[in-house]
Design a protein around this motif. Structure first.
Motif, mmCIF file in Angstrom:
data_model
loop_
_atom_site.group_PDB
_atom_site.id
_atom_site.type_symbol
_atom_site.label_atom_id
_atom_site.label_comp_id
_atom_site.label_asym_id
_atom_site.label_seq_id
_atom_site.Cartn_x
_atom_site.Cartn_y
_atom_site.Cartn_z
ATOM 1 N N ASN A 47 67.565 -56.012 41.850
ATOM 2 C CA ASN A 47 68.961 -56.402 41.655
ATOM 3 C C ASN A 47 69.900 -55.892 42.744
ATOM 4 O O ASN A 47 71.067 -55.626 42.481
ATOM 5 C CB ASN A 47 69.445 -55.977 40.269
ATOM 6 N N TYR A 48 69.378 -55.735 43.967
ATOM 7 C CA TYR A 48 70.172 -55.262 45.104
ATOM 8 C C TYR A 48 70.832 -53.913 44.815
ATOM 9 O O TYR A 48 71.907 -53.617 45.315
ATOM 10 C CB TYR A 48 71.233 -56.298 45.516
ATOM 11 N N ASP A 49 70.173 -53.095 44.001
ATOM 12 C CA ASP A 49 70.706 -51.806 43.575
ATOM 13 C C ASP A 49 69.638 -50.736 43.789
ATOM 14 O O ASP A 49 68.479 -50.929 43.408
ATOM 15 C CB ASP A 49 71.086 -51.894 42.086
ATOM 16 N N THR A 50 70.008 -49.617 44.378
ATOM 17 C CA THR A 50 69.034 -48.568 44.709
ATOM 18 C C THR A 50 68.307 -48.046 43.478
ATOM 19 O O THR A 50 67.071 -47.969 43.466
ATOM 20 C CB THR A 50 69.724 -47.409 45.457
ATOM 21 N N LYS A 51 69.029 -47.688 42.431
ATOM 22 C CA LYS A 51 68.380 -47.126 41.239
ATOM 23 C C LYS A 51 67.443 -48.142 40.583
ATOM 24 O O LYS A 51 66.339 -47.796 40.159
ATOM 25 C CB LYS A 51 69.425 -46.641 40.232
ATOM 26 N N GLN A 52 67.883 -49.389 40.505
ATOM 27 C CA GLN A 52 67.026 -50.412 39.895
ATOM 28 C C GLN A 52 65.814 -50.723 40.785
ATOM 29 O O GLN A 52 64.726 -51.009 40.291
ATOM 30 C CB GLN A 52 67.830 -51.674 39.608
ATOM 31 N N THR A 53 65.993 -50.630 42.094
ATOM 32 C CA THR A 53 64.874 -50.840 43.021
ATOM 33 C C THR A 53 63.871 -49.704 42.897
ATOM 34 O O THR A 53 62.655 -49.942 42.939
ATOM 35 C CB THR A 53 65.379 -50.983 44.468
ATOM 36 N N ILE A 54 64.343 -48.490 42.709
ATOM 37 C CA ILE A 54 63.437 -47.352 42.499
ATOM 38 C C ILE A 54 62.600 -47.602 41.245
ATOM 39 O O ILE A 54 61.379 -47.431 41.254
ATOM 40 C CB ILE A 54 64.226 -46.028 42.403
ATOM 41 N N ARG A 55 63.248 -48.039 40.160
ATOM 42 C CA ARG A 55 62.509 -48.330 38.929
ATOM 43 C C ARG A 55 61.490 -49.452 39.147
ATOM 44 O O ARG A 55 60.359 -49.388 38.659
ATOM 45 C CB ARG A 55 63.475 -48.683 37.791
ATOM 46 N N ALA A 56 61.894 -50.478 39.880
ATOM 47 C CA ALA A 56 60.987 -51.599 40.164
ATOM 48 C C ALA A 56 59.784 -51.120 40.979
ATOM 49 O O ALA A 56 58.636 -51.491 40.694
ATOM 50 C CB ALA A 56 61.735 -52.707 40.904
ATOM 51 N N ALA A 57 60.026 -50.274 41.971
ATOM 52 C CA ALA A 57 58.931 -49.742 42.799
ATOM 53 C C ALA A 57 57.997 -48.878 41.948
ATOM 54 O O ALA A 57 56.771 -48.959 42.101
ATOM 55 C CB ALA A 57 59.495 -48.946 43.970
ATOM 56 N N TYR A 58 58.554 -48.079 41.057
ATOM 57 C CA TYR A 58 57.720 -47.267 40.154
ATOM 58 C C TYR A 58 56.818 -48.163 39.306
ATOM 59 O O TYR A 58 55.645 -47.842 39.097
ATOM 60 C CB TYR A 58 58.585 -46.378 39.244
ATOM 61 N N ARG A 59 57.374 -49.270 38.821
ATOM 62 C CA ARG A 59 56.557 -50.201 38.030
ATOM 63 C C ARG A 59 55.383 -50.716 38.854
ATOM 64 O O ARG A 59 54.253 -50.775 38.374
ATOM 65 C CB ARG A 59 57.398 -51.378 37.531
ATOM 66 N N LEU A 60 55.649 -51.090 40.102
ATOM 67 C CA LEU A 60 54.586 -51.614 40.962
ATOM 68 C C LEU A 60 53.530 -50.559 41.270
ATOM 69 O O LEU A 60 52.326 -50.821 41.169
ATOM 70 C CB LEU A 60 55.168 -52.149 42.279
#
Length: 179
Positions: A45-58
């Motif tokens: 979502n073009y957001d650092t915190k949400q991208t961190i969560r997305a990367a953790y999921r991957l």
């Protein structure tokens, strides 16, 4: 790069963003044309915190992707940081990361992010041409113009076996069909 990689992922921006929809569709379509249909899709979502969560999921998944295309460079840099510093993954040996926009930090030696570069001058010229055409005709209709970009090859992704050209000191990926 298709062939060297086995597990693919896409980290998108906002799911309803037109730019994200087009980038995701283009990536998934190109992979499908190569017979690859199993792609993990998460959104940052073009957001650092949400991208961190997305990367953790991957990177916490049973099948960790070995190549990730990210909807923009800022999120790609975040994905790289999570891969390196939270999961101890080596880039590009264990995971290739490719961004979009070719922004300033993508060229920094600590990231050396392979990224799709948008031809801003050509985009501006196309927009002005369209605007002038609409002014002259008096008809204002939405129109989609595709201005192809180039992939600037740095060191965050394994280099393709072919298709790399050097132009003005920059390595670019140019597949055979676009020459």
């Amino acid at each position: 790069m298709v062939g060297e990689h086995q597990r693919y992922a896409y980290v998108g921006g906002a799911a309803d963003s037109p730019a994200n929809i087009i980038r995701q569709h283009g990536y998934l379509t190109a992979l499908q044309e190569q017979g690859i249909n199993d792609v993990q899709v998460v959104n940052g979502n073009y957001d650092t915190k949400q991208t961190i969560r997305a990367a953790y999921r991957l990177f916490s998944a049973p099948s960790v992707p070995d190549t990730i295309f990210v909807a923009n460079d800022h999120m790609a840099i975040t994905v790289m940081d999570v891969a390196r510093y939270e999961f101890g993954l080596q880039i590009p040996q264990e995971v290739s990361v490719i961004g979009y926009d070719d922004t300033g930090p993508s060229g920094w030696p600590s990231y050396a992010l392979t990224s799709v570069s948008q031809p801003v001058q050509e985009m501006v010229e196309a927009a002005i041409e369209l605007l002038m055409k609409q002014i002259e005709s008096g008809i204002i209709e939405p129109e989609q113009i595709i201005v192809p970009g180039m992939m600037v090859v740095h060191h965050s992704a394994r280099r393709p076996q072919s298709g790399i050209i050097e132009k003005e000191g920059v390595s670019l990926f140019q597949p055979q069909e676009f020459k």
